[in-house]
Design a protein around this motif. Structure first.
Motif, PDB file in Angstrom:
ATOM      1  N   ALA A 114       0.819  -1.216   0.000  1.00 34.56           N
ATOM      2  CA  ALA A 114       0.000   0.000   0.000  1.00 34.56           C
ATOM      3  C   ALA A 114       0.849   1.260   0.000  1.00 34.56           C
ATOM      4  N   GLN A 115       2.101   1.172   0.465  1.00 33.26           N
ATOM      5  CA  GLN A 115       2.976   2.336   0.509  1.00 33.26           C
ATOM      6  C   GLN A 115       3.821   2.464  -0.759  1.00 33.26           C
ATOM      7  N   GLY A 116       3.712   1.504  -1.669  1.00 31.64           N
ATOM      8  CA  GLY A 116       4.504   1.540  -2.882  1.00 31.64           C
ATOM      9  C   GLY A 116       4.118   2.717  -3.769  1.00 31.64           C
ATOM     10  N   THR A 117       5.020   3.089  -4.663  1.00 32.66           N
ATOM     11  CA  THR A 117       4.788   4.204  -5.581  1.00 32.66           C
ATOM     12  C   THR A 117       4.963   3.724  -7.020  1.00 32.66           C
ATOM     13  N   ILE A 118       4.448   4.515  -7.952  1.00 25.55           N
ATOM     14  CA  ILE A 118       4.584   4.228  -9.376  1.00 25.55           C
ATOM     15  C   ILE A 118       5.140   5.482 -10.036  1.00 25.55           C
ATOM     16  N   LYS A 119       6.255   5.330 -10.767  1.00 22.97           N
ATOM     17  CA  LYS A 119       6.882   6.474 -11.437  1.00 22.97           C
ATOM     18  C   LYS A 119       7.175   6.109 -12.883  1.00 22.97           C
ATOM     19  N   GLY A 120       6.650   6.911 -13.807  1.00 25.44           N
ATOM     20  CA  GLY A 120       6.933   6.717 -15.220  1.00 25.44           C
ATOM     21  C   GLY A 120       6.214   5.545 -15.846  1.00 25.44           C
ATOM     22  N   ILE A 121       5.200   5.008 -15.173  1.00 24.74           N
ATOM     23  CA  ILE A 121       4.417   3.866 -15.658  1.00 24.74           C
ATOM     24  C   ILE A 121       2.950   4.240 -15.532  1.00 24.74           C
ATOM     25  N   ASP A 122       2.150   3.893 -16.540  1.00 19.50           N
ATOM     26  CA  ASP A 122       0.716   4.164 -16.509  1.00 19.50           C
ATOM     27  C   ASP A 122       0.073   3.343 -15.392  1.00 19.50           C
ATOM     28  N   ALA A 123      -0.456   4.020 -14.382  1.00 22.51           N
ATOM     29  CA  ALA A 123      -1.046   3.348 -13.220  1.00 22.51           C
ATOM     30  C   ALA A 123      -2.200   2.439 -13.612  1.00 22.51           C
ATOM     31  N   LYS A 124      -2.841   2.703 -14.755  1.00 22.87           N
ATOM     32  CA  LYS A 124      -3.948   1.850 -15.209  1.00 22.87           C
ATOM     33  C   LYS A 124      -3.472   0.451 -15.581  1.00 22.87           C
ATOM     34  N   LEU A 125      -2.182   0.298 -15.867  1.00 20.89           N
ATOM     35  CA  LEU A 125      -1.626  -1.005 -16.237  1.00 20.89           C
ATOM     36  C   LEU A 125      -1.204  -1.823 -15.025  1.00 20.89           C
ATOM     37  N   VAL A 126      -1.170  -1.186 -13.850  1.00 19.73           N
ATOM     38  CA  VAL A 126      -0.682  -1.842 -12.636  1.00 19.73           C
ATOM     39  C   VAL A 126      -1.855  -2.432 -11.867  1.00 19.73           C
ATOM     40  N   GLY A 127      -1.704  -3.676 -11.460  1.00 21.96           N
ATOM     41  CA  GLY A 127      -2.741  -4.355 -10.685  1.00 21.96           C
ATOM     42  C   GLY A 127      -2.123  -5.391  -9.784  1.00 21.96           C
ATOM     43  N   SER A 128      -2.905  -6.394  -9.429  1.00 19.16           N
ATOM     44  CA  SER A 128      -2.393  -7.447  -8.560  1.00 19.16           C
ATOM     45  C   SER A 128      -3.071  -8.764  -8.887  1.00 19.16           C
ATOM     46  N   VAL A 129      -2.438  -9.825  -8.448  1.00 16.10           N
ATOM     47  CA  VAL A 129      -2.993 -11.168  -8.586  1.00 16.10           C
ATOM     48  C   VAL A 129      -2.766 -11.885  -7.256  1.00 16.10           C
ATOM     49  N   THR A 130      -3.694 -12.740  -6.888  1.00 14.89           N
ATOM     50  CA  THR A 130      -3.535 -13.548  -5.680  1.00 14.89           C
ATOM     51  C   THR A 130      -2.787 -14.817  -6.062  1.00 14.89           C
ATOM     52  N   ARG A 131      -1.673 -15.062  -5.373  1.00 17.40           N
ATOM     53  CA  ARG A 131      -0.833 -16.235  -5.634  1.00 17.40           C
ATOM     54  C   ARG A 131      -1.408 -17.485  -4.961  1.00 17.40           C
ATOM     55  N   ALA A 132      -0.867 -18.635  -5.296  1.00 16.71           N
ATOM     56  CA  ALA A 132      -1.324 -19.911  -4.728  1.00 16.71           C
ATOM     57  C   ALA A 132      -1.216 -19.924  -3.204  1.00 16.71           C
ATOM     58  N   ASP A 133      -0.233 -19.176  -2.641  1.00 19.11           N
ATOM     59  CA  ASP A 133      -0.063 -19.145  -1.184  1.00 19.11           C
ATOM     60  C   ASP A 133      -0.932 -18.074  -0.525  1.00 19.11           C
ATOM     61  N   GLY A 134      -1.768 -17.373  -1.313  1.00 13.21           N
ATOM     62  CA  GLY A 134      -2.677 -16.367  -0.765  1.00 13.21           C
ATOM     63  C   GLY A 134      -2.111 -14.962  -0.714  1.00 13.21           C
ATOM     64  N   THR A 135      -0.820 -14.777  -1.018  1.00 15.66           N
ATOM     65  CA  THR A 135      -0.232 -13.435  -1.007  1.00 15.66           C
ATOM     66  C   THR A 135      -0.579 -12.714  -2.306  1.00 15.66           C
ATOM     67  N   LYS A 136      -0.470 -11.390  -2.269  1.00 11.18           N
ATOM     68  CA  LYS A 136      -0.752 -10.563  -3.443  1.00 11.18           C
ATOM     69  C   LYS A 136       0.554 -10.201  -4.138  1.00 11.18           C
ATOM     70  N   GLN A 137       0.542 -10.272  -5.473  1.00 10.46           N
ATOM     71  CA  GLN A 137       1.702  -9.968  -6.291  1.00 10.46           C
ATOM     72  C   GLN A 137       1.328  -8.869  -7.284  1.00 10.46           C
ATOM     73  N   LEU A 138       2.239  -7.915  -7.490  1.00 10.73           N
ATOM     74  CA  LEU A 138       2.004  -6.850  -8.462  1.00 10.73           C
ATOM     75  C   LEU A 138       1.998  -7.406  -9.881  1.00 10.73           C
TER      76      LEU A 138
END
Length: 191
Positions: free
Chosen positions: A118-142
């Motif tokens: 939640a504290q991460g930042t995005i610089k020089g990348i379209d924020a609309k392209l950034v999301g997340s996926v839930t991994r097999a272990d339940g953690t979230k990955q960018l």
């Protein structure tokens, strides 16, 4: 002066509650989907007053690992870096639509997934392209352009690109989520 302080104290909780309500619902008033775009600015946070300085440093470092920035290399052109300037990669055995990570266990030890922060930042990348996926272990990955993002354990210093082409399935991520193109960069970041 006393009334101003009281008003400010009442306004802050109301603003936070409003933000939480907006975050929980999509623009149509329905609950937001589970794979949501990351924010383009760092989330506000207030460290606990009793937390030791080393905890704050560890938290800051973790936040940087969940950050994304565009970089440029002479050899690979435009690439994606984490907040510590380590190169980020995508895996051809993953899928982008729908987003799915297929690197687990020993694979994830060699190719650490980029965590959602939640504290991460995005610089020089379209924020609309950034999301997340839930991994097999339940953690979230960018994800970027739907593709899950990883670091390579073989990159020992910022800017290294030792994971490019490994096994014919690992490639440096470009700021649009596609594979970085070889030989199109300017070397603007000195990597």
């Amino acid at each position: 002066m006393r009334n101003l302080r009281r008003t400010a104290l009442l306004t802050v909780p109301a603003a936070v509650a409003g933000l939480l309500l907006l975050t929980a619902c999509g623009s149509d008033g329905k609950p937001a989907a589970t794979a949501t775009p990351a924010a383009s600015a760092p989330a506000a946070s207030t460290p606990a007053a009793s937390a030791p300085a080393t905890d704050k440093a560890a938290t800051d470092k973790a936040a940087l690992k969940g950050s994304l920035a565009a970089g440029n290399t002479a050899k690979f052109g435009a690439i994606v870096l984490d907040g510590l300037d380590y190169t980020l990669y995508r895996f051809d055995k993953d899928t982008a639509n729908p987003s799915a990570s297929n690197c687990n266990g020993d694979c994830a030890a060699k190719w650490p997934p980029v965590p959602v922060n939640a504290q991460g930042t995005i610089k020089g990348i379209d924020a609309k392209l950034v999301g997340s996926v839930t991994r097999a272990d339940g953690t979230k990955q960018l994800t970027l352009g739907g593709w899950p993002l990883y670091r390579f354990a073989g990159d020992k210093a910022p800017g290294e690109t030792n994971g490019q082409g490994v096994g014919g399935t690992w490639f440096i991520a470009a700021p649009d989520g596609k594979k970085a193109a070889a030989g199109t960069g300017t070397g603007g970041n000195g990597y």
